[in-house]
Design an enzyme around this catalytic site. Structure first.
Site, PDB file in Angstrom:
ATOM      1  N   GLY C  14       0.854  -1.194   0.000  1.00  0.00           N
ATOM      2  CA  GLY C  14       0.000   0.000   0.000  1.00  0.00           C
ATOM      3  C   GLY C  14       0.881   1.232   0.000  1.00  0.00           C
ATOM      4  O   GLY C  14       2.058   1.169  -0.386  1.00  0.00           O
ATOM      5  N   SER C  42      -4.704  -2.244  -2.737  1.00  0.00           N
ATOM      6  CA  SER C  42      -4.462  -2.106  -1.301  1.00  0.00           C
ATOM      7  C   SER C  42      -5.482  -1.141  -0.701  1.00  0.00           C
ATOM      8  O   SER C  42      -6.022  -0.290  -1.393  1.00  0.00           O
ATOM      9  CB  SER C  42      -3.057  -1.551  -1.072  1.00  0.00           C
ATOM     10  OG  SER C  42      -2.108  -2.376  -1.699  1.00  0.00           O
ATOM     11  N   SER C  44      -5.250   1.450   0.996  1.00  0.00           N
ATOM     12  CA  SER C  44      -4.961   2.890   0.855  1.00  0.00           C
ATOM     13  C   SER C  44      -5.843   3.522  -0.210  1.00  0.00           C
ATOM     14  O   SER C  44      -6.179   4.702  -0.137  1.00  0.00           O
ATOM     15  CB  SER C  44      -3.504   3.109   0.434  1.00  0.00           C
ATOM     16  OG  SER C  44      -2.615   2.399   1.235  1.00  0.00           O
ATOM     17  N   GLY C  49     -10.819  11.164   1.772  1.00  0.00           N
ATOM     18  CA  GLY C  49     -10.656  12.529   2.275  1.00  0.00           C
ATOM     19  C   GLY C  49      -9.422  13.243   1.794  1.00  0.00           C
ATOM     20  O   GLY C  49      -9.507  14.139   0.959  1.00  0.00           O
ATOM     21  N   PHE C 141     -11.315  19.332   7.837  1.00  0.00           N
ATOM     22  CA  PHE C 141     -11.487  18.011   8.422  1.00  0.00           C
ATOM     23  C   PHE C 141     -11.714  18.181   9.913  1.00  0.00           C
ATOM     24  O   PHE C 141     -11.307  19.201  10.470  1.00  0.00           O
ATOM     25  CB  PHE C 141     -10.228  17.164   8.168  1.00  0.00           C
ATOM     26  CG  PHE C 141     -10.470  16.009   7.242  1.00  0.00           C
ATOM     27  CD1 PHE C 141     -11.021  16.219   5.995  1.00  0.00           C
ATOM     28  CD2 PHE C 141     -10.140  14.722   7.611  1.00  0.00           C
ATOM     29  CE1 PHE C 141     -11.244  15.159   5.130  1.00  0.00           C
ATOM     30  CE2 PHE C 141     -10.359  13.652   6.751  1.00  0.00           C
ATOM     31  CZ  PHE C 141     -10.906  13.871   5.519  1.00  0.00           C
ATOM     32  N   GLN C 255     -10.389   2.923  16.573  1.00  0.00           N
ATOM     33  CA  GLN C 255     -11.351   3.990  16.314  1.00  0.00           C
ATOM     34  C   GLN C 255     -12.624   3.453  15.653  1.00  0.00           C
ATOM     35  O   GLN C 255     -12.550   2.609  14.763  1.00  0.00           O
ATOM     36  CB  GLN C 255     -10.710   5.045  15.413  1.00  0.00           C
ATOM     37  CG  GLN C 255     -11.469   6.353  15.393  1.00  0.00           C
ATOM     38  CD  GLN C 255     -10.757   7.404  14.556  1.00  0.00           C
ATOM     39  OE1 GLN C 255     -10.542   7.220  13.362  1.00  0.00           O
ATOM     40  NE2 GLN C 255     -10.368   8.491  15.186  1.00  0.00           N
ATOM     41  N   HIS C 257     -16.565   4.496  13.906  1.00  0.00           N
ATOM     42  CA  HIS C 257     -17.326   5.545  13.234  1.00  0.00           C
ATOM     43  C   HIS C 257     -18.803   5.244  13.444  1.00  0.00           C
ATOM     44  O   HIS C 257     -19.227   4.105  13.289  1.00  0.00           O
ATOM     45  CB  HIS C 257     -16.968   5.543  11.744  1.00  0.00           C
ATOM     46  CG  HIS C 257     -17.400   6.782  11.039  1.00  0.00           C
ATOM     47  ND1 HIS C 257     -18.713   7.045  10.753  1.00  0.00           N
ATOM     48  CD2 HIS C 257     -16.697   7.845  10.587  1.00  0.00           C
ATOM     49  CE1 HIS C 257     -18.797   8.219  10.146  1.00  0.00           C
ATOM     50  NE2 HIS C 257     -17.592   8.730  10.027  1.00  0.00           N
ATOM     51  N   LEU C 267     -18.887   3.597   4.897  1.00  0.00           N
ATOM     52  CA  LEU C 267     -19.144   4.818   5.662  1.00  0.00           C
ATOM     53  C   LEU C 267     -20.121   5.735   4.964  1.00  0.00           C
ATOM     54  O   LEU C 267     -20.024   5.963   3.765  1.00  0.00           O
ATOM     55  CB  LEU C 267     -17.847   5.616   5.770  1.00  0.00           C
ATOM     56  CG  LEU C 267     -16.962   5.369   6.955  1.00  0.00           C
ATOM     57  CD1 LEU C 267     -15.989   6.522   7.071  1.00  0.00           C
ATOM     58  CD2 LEU C 267     -17.780   5.260   8.216  1.00  0.00           C
ATOM     59  N   GLU C 270     -20.245  12.103   8.000  1.00  0.00           N
ATOM     60  CA  GLU C 270     -20.829  12.818   9.123  1.00  0.00           C
ATOM     61  C   GLU C 270     -21.655  14.008   8.657  1.00  0.00           C
ATOM     62  O   GLU C 270     -22.487  14.517   9.385  1.00  0.00           O
ATOM     63  CB  GLU C 270     -19.713  13.300  10.048  1.00  0.00           C
ATOM     64  CG  GLU C 270     -19.186  12.185  10.891  1.00  0.00           C
ATOM     65  CD  GLU C 270     -17.893  12.553  11.595  1.00  0.00           C
ATOM     66  OE1 GLU C 270     -17.773  12.189  12.759  1.00  0.00           O
ATOM     67  OE2 GLU C 270     -17.027  13.184  10.977  1.00  0.00           O
ATOM     68  N   ARG C 301     -18.030  12.003  17.455  1.00  0.00           N
ATOM     69  CA  ARG C 301     -18.100  10.630  16.946  1.00  0.00           C
ATOM     70  C   ARG C 301     -18.208   9.598  18.048  1.00  0.00           C
ATOM     71  O   ARG C 301     -19.079   8.736  18.020  1.00  0.00           O
ATOM     72  CB  ARG C 301     -16.795  10.300  16.200  1.00  0.00           C
ATOM     73  CG  ARG C 301     -16.827  10.573  14.742  1.00  0.00           C
ATOM     74  CD  ARG C 301     -15.541  10.037  14.134  1.00  0.00           C
ATOM     75  NE  ARG C 301     -15.350  10.614  12.810  1.00  0.00           N
ATOM     76  CZ  ARG C 301     -14.375  10.293  11.997  1.00  0.00           C
ATOM     77  NH1 ARG C 301     -13.470   9.414  12.366  1.00  0.00           N
ATOM     78  NH2 ARG C 301     -14.272  10.846  10.816  1.00  0.00           N
ATOM     79  N   HIS C 369     -13.191   1.510  12.355  1.00  0.00           N
ATOM     80  CA  HIS C 369     -12.729   2.374  11.263  1.00  0.00           C
ATOM     81  C   HIS C 369     -11.214   2.454  11.126  1.00  0.00           C
ATOM     82  O   HIS C 369     -10.686   2.462  10.025  1.00  0.00           O
ATOM     83  CB  HIS C 369     -13.301   3.777  11.477  1.00  0.00           C
ATOM     84  CG  HIS C 369     -13.058   4.706  10.334  1.00  0.00           C
ATOM     85  ND1 HIS C 369     -13.218   4.323   9.017  1.00  0.00           N
ATOM     86  CD2 HIS C 369     -12.672   5.993  10.286  1.00  0.00           C
ATOM     87  CE1 HIS C 369     -12.935   5.340   8.220  1.00  0.00           C
ATOM     88  NE2 HIS C 369     -12.593   6.354   8.956  1.00  0.00           N
ATOM     89  N   GLU C 394      -0.241   2.239   8.865  1.00  0.00           N
ATOM     90  CA  GLU C 394      -1.240   1.862   9.867  1.00  0.00           C
ATOM     91  C   GLU C 394      -0.800   0.649  10.666  1.00  0.00           C
ATOM     92  O   GLU C 394      -1.174   0.495  11.823  1.00  0.00           O
ATOM     93  CB  GLU C 394      -2.608   1.599   9.205  1.00  0.00           C
ATOM     94  CG  GLU C 394      -3.738   1.458  10.216  1.00  0.00           C
ATOM     95  CD  GLU C 394      -5.120   1.311   9.583  1.00  0.00           C
ATOM     96  OE1 GLU C 394      -5.240   1.515   8.357  1.00  0.00           O
ATOM     97  OE2 GLU C 394      -6.066   0.998  10.311  1.00  0.00           O
ATOM     98  N   ARG C 405      -6.659   9.107  16.149  1.00  0.00           N
ATOM     99  CA  ARG C 405      -5.979   9.789  15.058  1.00  0.00           C
ATOM    100  C   ARG C 405      -6.965  10.775  14.431  1.00  0.00           C
ATOM    101  O   ARG C 405      -8.174  10.568  14.452  1.00  0.00           O
ATOM    102  CB  ARG C 405      -5.462   8.798  14.029  1.00  0.00           C
ATOM    103  CG  ARG C 405      -6.534   7.961  13.351  1.00  0.00           C
ATOM    104  CD  ARG C 405      -6.787   8.408  11.950  1.00  0.00           C
ATOM    105  NE  ARG C 405      -8.152   8.017  11.573  1.00  0.00           N
ATOM    106  CZ  ARG C 405      -8.608   8.064  10.350  1.00  0.00           C
ATOM    107  NH1 ARG C 405      -7.828   8.485   9.382  1.00  0.00           N
ATOM    108  NH2 ARG C 405      -9.846   7.733  10.067  1.00  0.00           N
ATOM    109  N   SER C 410      -3.943   9.986   8.924  1.00  0.00           N
ATOM    110  CA  SER C 410      -3.564   8.591   8.682  1.00  0.00           C
ATOM    111  C   SER C 410      -3.009   8.428   7.271  1.00  0.00           C
ATOM    112  O   SER C 410      -1.970   7.804   7.061  1.00  0.00           O
ATOM    113  CB  SER C 410      -4.776   7.686   8.874  1.00  0.00           C
ATOM    114  OG  SER C 410      -5.891   8.225   8.211  1.00  0.00           O
TER     115      SER C 410
END
Lengths: 217, 247, 605
Positions: C14, C42, C44, C49, C141, C255, C257, C267, C270, C301, C369, C394, C405, C410
């Site tokens: 990745g 991969s 990634s 975002g 973000f 983490q 979501h 996902l 939000e 979140r 997530h 990661e 994070r 990330s």
């Protein structure tokens, strides 16, 4: 793990680019000629006199002999060059057929139709040119005799739709290949292509019928 | 009204000498929002653990799960069973080497494609870590991104008449890659350079204009328009050589 | 058995793996990348975002600097991050973004003039500076003081991964895809490469390498519901753990979501809630205002996720063939808003769920997530415990993210850490020699061969691999999900130990020949259960709430006792990970304080 890669392409030459141009240019020239030829012959719908009159003018200008030979040459070139893309080997033909059946995709079927009609056109047009050029000038009576005797009517009944399909599909595909048929105008051009096909078929079959029914002296 | 789905799935394990290609039939009760991702995993986990297929992101962005679904190449992860008849036939993509059942080796094919198209920016400029980035118009960036969206799923290759007939054909996925670099001002390659890559019957002149690629591309990439553009570009390149100043 | 020799072996291709590979190949060394899938598939590639880097070109990022980025990152980590690493990261990130631009990433650029942007569901106007026209733009973000996220339309991960793989191809980096490392070759002190299983044929190969990099991504798929690609099963981490000497850091930091869709766990942004979407239960009752009268659906979140779980526990969840869920309602936002502003959500609903969000409710549940934990390395990327072993991305606990994070950090970490660790590996390789022992290779391969043979023949038992995995899922979902408490975690550890026992007795139902997925999972699963035990046991021991680690019985962040990092290792023959601890950071630029969001009490040091 590394598995074998696709064979690298052969060394570059300009030939393929040229051949592509030649294929399209000869195709376009032949299509244009076929349309003119048909319009010319369809003048018989107005009577034998109309066709004979036009023919006399063209013959006087030697258009029929010179043009005829020229078209024969272009026809041979187009057939030779375009044959590069035809899957001649049995395995290839089977692959192409299976592919079309699986995909159920109109344009792919159209291509199959173009390949099939190519053979019909090649065979029948060769004979047509030979008999035509050895029996100049074109006259309504001579053509009518040909259509009314010796099975020629049935040959033309096969040739005309084949030619119409080959020509319209060819023109459409050339447009698609060279980017004249775009995502935006594709639906419209496809519809117009179908109209053209219908028009070509109607006119040519009417003409054929006219020759069939033309009274012989 | 819950349907009972019938799956006709191509089976063959090239690693097993006893295996012969065949079609197997499975039955599964449909559930809400069922996709082929869910259905195939249930078949594997509940009925036949030897069933082979590929998924990765399962969200339509990685391109792993392309297969022939009722005749058409498509991504299994975003194919809902609801949109299919109760009889579903699944085949592996043609052209690519079979890994097993529905899984094919797209990786090897695409790596060869990167090498052939030299799928990277060709520039003589050196990166200077201390300098500000070279400026670019946002419109240009967006245009490049549009052509860079290919997920290398192989659907266009599988649907391409030429690619099915000749394995050395660069195929739409290769052409869109070339178009991406041709559109990028950072790549200093000229039309003549690109002609060396795609100016042949294995390249753009092999395209037969059947537009199946355009019709099956799950990302709706502008394949039709870009292939036409490349053919004109390459056709003109060959014509220019006729002219004394074009050489 | 085929033996392949290389300077650097990268496990994972990745962004982090390839970025390292490029650096090392660029220094003239040979590199082989292993990948479960073709490199460009991969995980990634799925990041939509973007990458955070303090370029400060956009007007909403005006005045940004690595210092501001540093503060956001450390606060975001809830002071769990290594501050020296965070400092290196924020300084290097802008250069790395420019380098990517040079390599071909089509970053979106600044367009001078006045534009309408959106914040909190409301439009406002801002004027981009003329002198910045054409420079790299950035977007907003969560958790950041400035608009700092470089983006390429809606597919930053795709655009960067494709550019990276292009660059790797250009430098002749070899990628062996459909290859899975099953164990590391090592002598307890030095790592010498890996035994690798070909996922096409099932054959084993040995890769001998002077340096080995683990860049295999997260372990999200030890959970049933995860937004991660299905290959993110933490295999690289298991390899490291199984050496008995390498250590995994902060495995309990996971983490979640709040709004992953059911059934496919994709996902939905939000933005849905930001723009006025509401959460409903089985009676189509809007429950969030009962729990959070002020913020309702707009709470952070973590809080929303926790309340959703809490509400489902009262029996108000919607039952479905894919498990329990709740509803997200955006119908009232109207056709124009849904089809334009929330187009991405609309497309996910239509394409993957077959739902029209204008007329129907969207099934959602809190979903795993991101994994903050990973192979613990020092700031150079060298893994603890084994010479010649490195990790980045990661899969590593470098440790940039601490216990939480930030969005956009990330993806940026993959390339920034990849570059830094890559340079360090190149330096390490310079003049480094080691001796490969043929006996070591033979023994490692024989061990794996024997284990695989027993799984295929069912010599150790006939446990179903899928049943064992379901059991692991069930336990993690109850014990180590969004909400954690001592009782459930203690039960979870014990239950997972039983599952670990069962995982040793897996036998195949199929023949295991060739590209067999059942066998591949059977080989991986015991390692996945050990990772799950690291998560559960680490979470049980950590009697505080920090970042994403939320203990109902210990709601405070306890800087007095827990301003540290959990290190898990697995001693041979053990049935539990061995835990020890180290300070979260030795270099303190920003002393622990209030994050300014998320609430919660703090027990000061």
């Amino acid at each position: 793990m590394e598995t074998d890669c696709i064979a690298p392409a052969r060394p570059r030459s300009r030939a393929d680019g040229w051949l592509d141009w030649v294929q399209m240019a000869t195709g376009a020239a032949l299509a244009l000629f076929a349309c003119m030829h048909m319009l010319f012959l369809s003048s018989v719908l107005f009577g034998a006199g109309a066709l004979n009159g036009l023919s006399a003018v063209m013959d006087a200008l030697h258009l029929e002999t010179v043009g005829g030979v020229l078209i024969a040459v272009v026809f041979c070139i187009h057939a030779t060059v375009a044959a590069r893309k035809i899957p001649f080997k049995a395995a290839q033909a089977v692959t192409a057929w299976r592919h079309a059946r699986l995909l159920r995709h109109p344009e792919t079927w159209a291509w199959i139709a173009q390949v099939v009609t190519a053979f019909i056109v090649a065979a029948l047009v060769t004979i047509h040119i030979w008999t035509g050029l050895t029996d100049l000038p074109v006259q309504a009576q001579k053509s009518a005799v040909r259509v009314q005797f010796g099975g020629w009517f049935w040959a033309y009944l096969l040739l005309l739709p084949a030619l119409a399909l080959h020509l319209v599909i060819g023109a459409w595909r050339a447009g698609a290949k060279w980017g004249l048929v775009t995502r935006e105008n594709r639906a419209v051009l496809t519809r117009n292509g179908l109209y053209l096909l219908a028009g070509f078929l109607c006119l040519s079959l009417l003409t054929l019928l006219r020759f069939r029914l033309l009274p012989l002296d | 009204m819950q349907r009972s789905l019938t799956f006709n799935i191509f089976r063959h394990n090239p690693q097993d000498p006893a295996s012969v290609p065949r079609m197997d039939t499975f039955r599964l009760d449909e559930t809400d929002s069922m996709t082929l991702f869910i259905a195939l995993h249930r078949l594997r986990e509940e009925q036949d653990p030897s069933l082979k297929f590929d998924f990765c992101c399962r969200a339509g962005v990685c391109g792993s799960c392309a297969m022939v679904i009722n005749g058409r190449p498509g991504l299994a992860c975003h194919t809902k069973t609801r949109d299919l008849p109760a009889a579903i036939t699944l085949l592996p993509l043609p052209v690519f080497r079979l890994v097993g059942d529905l899984a094919v080796d797209t990786g090897t094919w695409f790596r060869a494609m990167y090498q052939r198209t030299e799928s990277w920016i060709h520039t003589r400029a050196e990166f200077d870590p201390a300098a500000q980035e070279a400026r670019m118009e946002n419109e240009v960036a967006n245009a490049i991104y549009e052509l860079d969206r290919c997920i290398e799923c192989g659907c266009c290759v599988a649907a391409c008449g030429t690619a099915n007939l000749r394995p050395d054909f660069l195929a739409p996925a290769g052409f869109i890659r070339v178009a991406r670099f041709a559109a990028d001002p950072r790549d200093q390659r000229t039309d003549a350079d690109f002609y060396e890559i795609i100016g042949s019957d294995e390249g753009i002149f092999g395209c037969m204009g059947l537009l199946a690629c355009e019709d099956v591309c799950p990302k709706h990439l502008p394949l039709q328009n870009q292939l036409g553009y490349l053919r004109r570009k390459m056709g003109l390149t060959v014509l220019k050589r006729l002219l004394p100043f074009g050489r | 058995m085929q033996i392949i020799h290389t300077d650097l072996l990268t496990i994972g291709a990745g962004l982090a793996g390839e970025r390292c590979a490029i650096e090392v190949a660029g220094a003239g060394f040979s590199v082989v990348c292993l990948s479960l899938v073709p490199a460009r598939r991969s995980h990634s590639v799925a990041a939509q975002g973007g990458m955070q880097a303090a370029l400060g070109n956009a007007i909403m990022g005006d005045g940004d600097s690595p210092d501001v980025h540093f503060l956001d990152t450390v606060k975001g980590s809830d002071w769990g991050a290594d501050q020296e690493v965070a400092r290196m990261f924020v300084e290097a990130a802008p250069i790395e973004m420019r380098r990517l631009a040079h390599w071909g990433v089509p970053w979106n650029r600044v367009v001078a003039g006045t534009h309408t942007y959106w914040k909190g569901g409301k439009p406002f106007d801002a004027t981009e500076k003329a002198e910045n026209h054409g420079l790299i733009h950035s977007r907003a973000f969560g958790g950041t003081a400035k608009w700092r996220t470089c983006y390429a339309s809606d597919g930053a991960g795709h655009a960067v991964l494709y550019t990276m793989d292009n660059r790797a191809a250009q430098l002749g980096v070899t990628v062996h895809d459909r290859s899975e490392a099953v164990s590391l070759i090592h002598d307890g002190e030095t790592c010498h490469g890996a035994i690798v299983r070909c996922l096409r044929t099932g054959e084993l190969r040995a890769y001998l390498a002077r340096a080995t990099l683990i860049a295999s991504g997260g372990y999200g798929r030890i959970y049933r519901a995860s937004t991660n690609a299905i290959i993110c099963e933490g295999t690289g981490l298991s390899l490291a753990l199984d050496t008995g000497v390498a250590k995994l850091g902060n495995m309990e930091a996971v983490q979640f979501h709040p709004t992953g869709t059911v059934p496919t766990d994709i996902l939905v942004t939000e933005g849905c809630r930001g723009d006025g979407g509401t959460l409903l239960d089985r009676d189509e009752y809007r429950f969030m205002p009962d729990y959070e009268p002020d913020k309702a659906e707009l709470a952070s979140r973590d809080v929303v996720s926790r309340r959703m779980i809490e509400h489902m526990r009262t029996g108000k969840g919607v039952q479905s063939p894919y498990g329990e869920h709740l509803w997200l309602d955006i119908r009232h936002l109207g056709e124009k808003h849904i089809r334009t502003k929330l187009r991405e959500v609309d497309e996910i609903c239509q394409n993957f769920l077959g739902i029209d969000p204008l007329h129907q409710l969207i099934p959602v549940r809190p979903t795993q997530h991101y994994s903050m934990g990973g192979v613990r390395t020092d700031k150079t990327g060298a893994a603890y415990g084994l010479k010649g072993l490195f990790s980045a991305g990661e899969s590593a606990c470098w440790d940039l993210h601490g216990f939480n994070r930030l969005g956009g950090n990330s993806l940026a970490e993959t390339v920034v850490a990849g570059g830094i660790v890559g340079r360090n590996i190149a330096e390490f390789l310079q003049g480094y020699d080691t001796a490969f022992s043929t006996a070591q290779v033979r023994e490692a391969a024989a061990r794996d061969e024997a284990r695989i043979g027993r799984i295929v023949s069912g010599a150790d038992g006939k446990e179903s691999v899928y049943a064992v995995r379901e059991a692991m899922y069930d336990i993690l979902e109850r014990a180590a999900y969004v909400f954690r408490n001592g009782t459930d975690l203690a039960w979870g550890v014990q239950a997972l130990q039983e599952v670990h026992e069962r995982a040793q007795r897996i036998g195949l139902a199929s023949d295991g020949v060739g590209a067999n997925a059942e066998l591949a999972l059977a080989i991986r699963l015991p390692g996945m259960v050990r990772l799950a035990l690291c998560v559960c046991h680490g979470a049980l021991m950590r009697t505080e709430s920090r970042g994403s680690h939320t203990r109902e019985d210990f709601p405070e962040r306890n800087d007095r006792d827990w301003l540290n990092r959990t290190l898990a290792s697995w001693r041979p023959g053990a049935d539990l990970p061995h835990l020890d601890y180290e300070p979260a950071t030795t270099h303190v630029e920003l002393p622990p304080g209030d994050r300014g969001y998320g609430g919660g009490k703090i027990i000061s040091a």
